[in-house]
Design an enzyme around this catalytic site. Structure first.
Site, mmCIF file in Angstrom:
data_model
loop_
_atom_site.group_PDB
_atom_site.id
_atom_site.type_symbol
_atom_site.label_atom_id
_atom_site.label_comp_id
_atom_site.label_asym_id
_atom_site.label_seq_id
_atom_site.Cartn_x
_atom_site.Cartn_y
_atom_site.Cartn_z
ATOM 1 N N CYS A 216 -31.711 31.108 -9.985
ATOM 2 C CA CYS A 216 -31.873 32.226 -10.103
ATOM 3 C C CYS A 216 -32.551 33.241 -8.949
ATOM 4 O O CYS A 216 -32.299 33.970 -8.529
ATOM 5 C CB CYS A 216 -32.900 32.745 -11.352
ATOM 6 N N HIS B 260 -33.220 40.832 -11.241
ATOM 7 C CA HIS B 260 -32.731 39.408 -11.610
ATOM 8 C C HIS B 260 -32.522 39.398 -12.996
ATOM 9 O O HIS B 260 -33.210 40.073 -14.428
ATOM 10 C CB HIS B 260 -33.936 38.446 -11.547
ATOM 11 N N ASN C 233 -26.787 36.162 -17.724
ATOM 12 C CA ASN C 233 -27.978 35.613 -16.958
ATOM 13 C C ASN C 233 -26.926 34.995 -15.637
ATOM 14 O O ASN C 233 -26.036 33.999 -16.303
ATOM 15 C CB ASN C 233 -28.653 34.916 -17.609
#
Length: 325
Positions: A116, A252, A282
């Protein structure tokens, strides 16, 4: 005033697959509900790739939009970095496949894997090329097909992730070496391999199986809020700015509660936070550039504004970047 070469973002693009999977859709295959997911994560839906789509397809589409926004063509590109955890093949790099699909000339192309945090890491790496005059037109892409790593019996993880890609074009421009310059101004990158068991995939080429994503959600949440906050202050110091000067915070998009927790801890008002987690879930390395793209498209983010980016992913890896758009 000493003049310096800066890596300036001249275009932003994004791409999401057509298929939308709602929380109610997931409730049909795993023990969960829309209420349960929204309360704990803020996620309402996510996009999923078609069976015949690879991560390079998503990356190429996002790259085309970024190039269009920058007023550049594929033949201008001399550097491609794709941040991804889910490449098409073990090799070659997804970046070289994107290079071929776009029709870019021979140049530099490679993948970067920091899960990520990959997009923030990739920006820092690209800055080492562009701000040193070693690349004239760079594509930095975050692209993921995370749904292909899901264990669809694990309600704690399968509801969290989606697929997509985001991209930016970086070009060298001369600045005065002050915080008013456009471009990438400051970074803080971190990793702690001792925390691997908190977020990982239990497979890979050397193990002989693809594996599935595994996560200790509560522990990841705790580390995320504390560690990301430290990196944010470090990146701001590196840039020579105060966190309070930031016009937009683009975190994020992992979990709405993490976004809110980090913003509170570093003193950023929620009105300055760009959030897409409810619509995209996500998307790992793609989440920051996708959110950036959406906020440019809807007119919130404008040239000259100061942006703060941050991410945390498996490894654990985390980091932050300050950029004047």
């Amino acid at each position: 005033m000493t003049q310096v070469l800066r890596s300036v973002v001249t275009g932003v693009g994004g791409y999401l697959p057509d298929e939308i999977v709602t929380n109610d859709d997931l409730a049909k295959i795993v023990d969960t509900s829309d209420e349960w997911i929204v309360e704990r994560t803020g996620i309402r839906r996510r996009h999923r790739v078609a069976a015949d789509q690879a991560v390079s397809d998503l990356a190429a589409e996002a790259a085309r939009k970024a190039l269009e926004a920058a007023g550049r063509k594929p033949e201008d590109v001399d550097l491609i970095i794709v941040a991804t955890t889910t490449p098409d093949l073990t090799f070659p790099a997804a970046a070289t496949i994107v290079q071929r699909k776009l029709g870019c000339p021979v140049g530099t192309a490679f993948d970067l894997q920091a899960v990520c945090s990959g997009f923030v890491y990739a920006l820092s790496v690209a800055d080492g090329f562009v701000a040193r005059g070693r690349a004239k037109c760079a594509l930095v892409i975050g692209a993921e097909t995370m749904t292909r790593l899901m264990d669809w019996t694990d309600r704690g993880t399968c509801v969290l992730f989606g697929d997509g890609a985001g991209a930016v074009v970086l070009e060298p421009q001369t600045g005065e070496g002050t915080t008013t310059d456009r471009g990438l101004l400051g970074f803080a990158l971190r990793a702690d391999g001792t925390k691997q068991d908190l977020l990982f995939v239990d497979g890979g080429v050397s193990t002989g199986q693809i594996g599935h994503l595994r996560m200790q959600g509560n522990q990841v949440f705790r580390h995320a809020v504390v560690n990301i906050s430290e990196a944010i202050f470090a990146a701001a110091k590196d840039a020579g700015v105060e966190v309070g000067e930031v016009d937009w915070f683009i975190p994020h998009q992992a979990n709405q509660r993490i976004l809110e927790g980090v913003a509170r801890r570093v003193g950023i008002d929620e009105s300055k936070v760009v959030t897409t987690v409810s619509e995209h879930a996500n998307t790992s390395a793609a989440s920051i550039p996708l959110a950036w793209y959406q906020a440019v498209q809807d007119g919130r983010i404008k040239p000259g504004q100061l942006l703060l980016l941050e991410a945390m992913g498996g490894g654990l890896t985390w980091g932050a970047c300050v950029v004047r758009f």
